[in-house]
Write a protein that holds these residues in place. Structure first.
Motif, mmCIF file in Angstrom:
data_model
loop_
_atom_site.group_PDB
_atom_site.id
_atom_site.type_symbol
_atom_site.label_atom_id
_atom_site.label_comp_id
_atom_site.label_asym_id
_atom_site.label_seq_id
_atom_site.Cartn_x
_atom_site.Cartn_y
_atom_site.Cartn_z
ATOM 1 N N VAL A 102 26.293 -15.158 -8.153
ATOM 2 C CA VAL A 102 25.541 -13.982 -7.828
ATOM 3 C C VAL A 102 23.967 -14.403 -7.415
ATOM 4 N N THR A 103 23.415 -13.841 -6.537
ATOM 5 C CA THR A 103 21.731 -14.104 -6.400
ATOM 6 C C THR A 103 21.081 -12.752 -6.815
ATOM 7 N N ALA A 104 19.944 -12.870 -6.974
ATOM 8 C CA ALA A 104 19.144 -11.553 -7.396
ATOM 9 C C ALA A 104 17.530 -11.757 -6.715
ATOM 10 N N GLN A 105 17.089 -10.564 -6.578
ATOM 11 C CA GLN A 105 15.854 -10.631 -5.967
ATOM 12 C C GLN A 105 14.818 -9.675 -6.741
ATOM 13 N N GLY A 106 13.687 -9.906 -6.877
ATOM 14 C CA GLY A 106 12.712 -8.951 -7.610
ATOM 15 C C GLY A 106 11.097 -9.252 -6.920
ATOM 16 N N VAL A 107 10.417 -8.232 -7.145
ATOM 17 C CA VAL A 107 9.133 -8.280 -6.639
ATOM 18 C C VAL A 107 8.241 -8.203 -7.940
ATOM 19 N N ARG A 108 6.977 -8.578 -7.861
ATOM 20 C CA ARG A 108 6.176 -8.405 -8.994
ATOM 21 C C ARG A 108 5.665 -7.024 -8.810
ATOM 22 N N ALA A 109 5.903 -6.298 -9.798
ATOM 23 C CA ALA A 109 5.348 -4.873 -9.875
ATOM 24 C C ALA A 109 4.159 -4.707 -10.665
ATOM 25 N N VAL A 110 3.156 -3.754 -10.151
ATOM 26 C CA VAL A 110 1.826 -3.910 -11.109
ATOM 27 C C VAL A 110 1.604 -2.301 -11.082
ATOM 28 N N ASP A 111 1.179 -1.981 -12.359
ATOM 29 C CA ASP A 111 1.147 -0.526 -12.795
ATOM 30 C C ASP A 111 -0.168 -0.587 -13.658
ATOM 31 N N TYR A 116 3.318 -3.597 -5.606
ATOM 32 C CA TYR A 116 3.982 -4.650 -5.860
ATOM 33 C C TYR A 116 3.518 -5.959 -4.927
ATOM 34 N N LEU A 117 3.625 -6.793 -5.481
ATOM 35 C CA LEU A 117 3.213 -8.105 -4.662
ATOM 36 C C LEU A 117 4.041 -8.332 -3.518
ATOM 37 N N ARG A 118 3.889 -8.299 -2.290
ATOM 38 C CA ARG A 118 4.806 -8.503 -1.325
ATOM 39 C C ARG A 118 5.275 -9.867 -1.233
ATOM 40 N N GLY A 119 6.679 -9.851 -0.878
ATOM 41 C CA GLY A 119 7.392 -11.083 -1.212
ATOM 42 C C GLY A 119 8.183 -10.838 -2.458
ATOM 43 N N ASN A 120 8.976 -12.058 -2.605
ATOM 44 C CA ASN A 120 9.810 -11.640 -3.699
ATOM 45 C C ASN A 120 10.150 -12.993 -4.498
ATOM 46 N N PHE A 121 10.817 -12.837 -5.769
ATOM 47 C CA PHE A 121 11.404 -13.806 -6.509
ATOM 48 C C PHE A 121 12.679 -13.871 -5.950
ATOM 49 N N HIS A 122 13.372 -14.962 -6.370
ATOM 50 C CA HIS A 122 14.871 -15.141 -6.159
ATOM 51 C C HIS A 122 15.401 -15.870 -7.351
ATOM 52 N N ALA A 123 16.793 -15.458 -7.789
ATOM 53 C CA ALA A 123 17.317 -16.264 -8.982
ATOM 54 C C ALA A 123 18.784 -16.333 -8.280
ATOM 55 N N LYS A 164 0.852 -1.359 0.066
ATOM 56 C CA LYS A 164 0.087 0.219 -0.176
ATOM 57 C C LYS A 164 1.033 1.285 -0.046
ATOM 58 N N PRO A 165 0.227 2.287 -0.379
ATOM 59 C CA PRO A 165 0.950 3.744 -0.294
ATOM 60 C C PRO A 165 1.477 3.891 1.197
ATOM 61 N N GLY A 166 2.771 4.410 1.200
ATOM 62 C CA GLY A 166 3.668 4.540 2.315
ATOM 63 C C GLY A 166 4.604 3.271 2.546
ATOM 64 N N ALA A 167 4.326 2.250 1.873
ATOM 65 C CA ALA A 167 5.140 1.206 2.092
ATOM 66 C C ALA A 167 6.354 1.408 0.989
ATOM 67 N N SER A 168 7.585 0.501 1.075
ATOM 68 C CA SER A 168 8.474 0.414 0.415
ATOM 69 C C SER A 168 9.202 -0.925 0.104
ATOM 70 N N SER A 169 9.630 -1.002 -1.105
ATOM 71 C CA SER A 169 10.453 -2.368 -1.290
ATOM 72 C C SER A 169 11.566 -2.475 -0.261
ATOM 73 N N ALA A 170 12.113 -1.475 -0.098
ATOM 74 C CA ALA A 170 13.232 -1.416 0.731
ATOM 75 C C ALA A 170 12.937 -2.099 1.909
ATOM 76 N N GLY A 171 13.826 -3.229 2.247
ATOM 77 C CA GLY A 171 13.740 -4.163 3.296
ATOM 78 C C GLY A 171 13.118 -5.284 2.878
ATOM 79 N N GLU A 172 12.777 -5.708 1.615
ATOM 80 C CA GLU A 172 12.055 -6.654 1.356
ATOM 81 C C GLU A 172 13.137 -7.655 0.813
ATOM 82 N N GLU A 173 14.557 -7.035 0.820
ATOM 83 C CA GLU A 173 15.791 -7.906 0.316
ATOM 84 C C GLU A 173 15.911 -8.799 1.568
ATOM 85 N N ASP A 174 16.407 -9.918 1.528
ATOM 86 C CA ASP A 174 16.951 -11.154 2.283
ATOM 87 C C ASP A 174 18.007 -11.659 1.871
#
Length: 158
Positions: A90-99, A121-128, A67-77
């Motif tokens: 290397v590892t990568a992390q992403g989130v599913r963004a919705v526009d 964006y969908l909370r939780g993330n993708f890993h590669a 929701k507004p006021g949230a941020s993807s900062a801190g979604e990294e782990d």
């Protein structure tokens, strides 16, 4: 309505030995996403907008959308991976963004149409996990967020 995975973090290359087993790799933020709603006038509540968006997305609930006021900062782990073989990884992390954009008509016809957009964006993330020297795009993975992570961390091979 765009709903693509977006890269938010990638690690520095880590050299892994043949017998290293489980390795913890910490990704570093490359992008921060901040949800927002924009409307042309007095429109529906944020709660109604998110409920309608979740309904259109079918597989997600409104509670899973940032929701507004949230941020993807801190979604990294940290990623803890059991590598089988030596190499530079290397590892990568992403989130599913919705526009998405929307239009709302007042049912009684007393107000003008309201136009708006929502970015979340969908909370939780993708890993590669990626091996430098093994370009994922050349081996069938053409997802933009994975290709971007590989290029940032491993270079483009030139």
């Amino acid at each position: 309505m765009a709903k693509e995975p977006t890269l938010i973090a990638v690690s520095r290359p880590v050299e892994v030995g043949e017998d290293d087993g489980w390795v913890t790799i910490t990704p570093e933020r490359v992008r921060e996403l901040e949800p927002r709603i924009e409307v042309s006038g007095e429109g529906p509540s944020a709660r109604r907008i998110y409920a309608s968006l979740a309904k259109r997305l079918k597989y997600w609930s409104a509670s899973e959308l940032a929701k507004p006021g949230a941020s993807s900062a801190g979604e990294e782990d940290d990623d803890r991976i059991d590598f089988h073989g030596a190499g530079v990884f290397v590892t990568a992390q992403g989130v599913r963004a919705v526009d998405a954009s929307f239009t709302v008509d007042c049912p009684d016809g007393t107000r003008t149409r309201v136009y708006g957009s929502v970015f979340t964006y969908l909370r939780g993330n993708f890993h590669a996990s990626l091996a430098c020297g093994y370009d994922p795009a050349e081996h069938g993975n053409k997802e933009q967020w994975v290709t971007e992570a590989y290029t940032l961390a491993c270079g483009d091979g030139s």
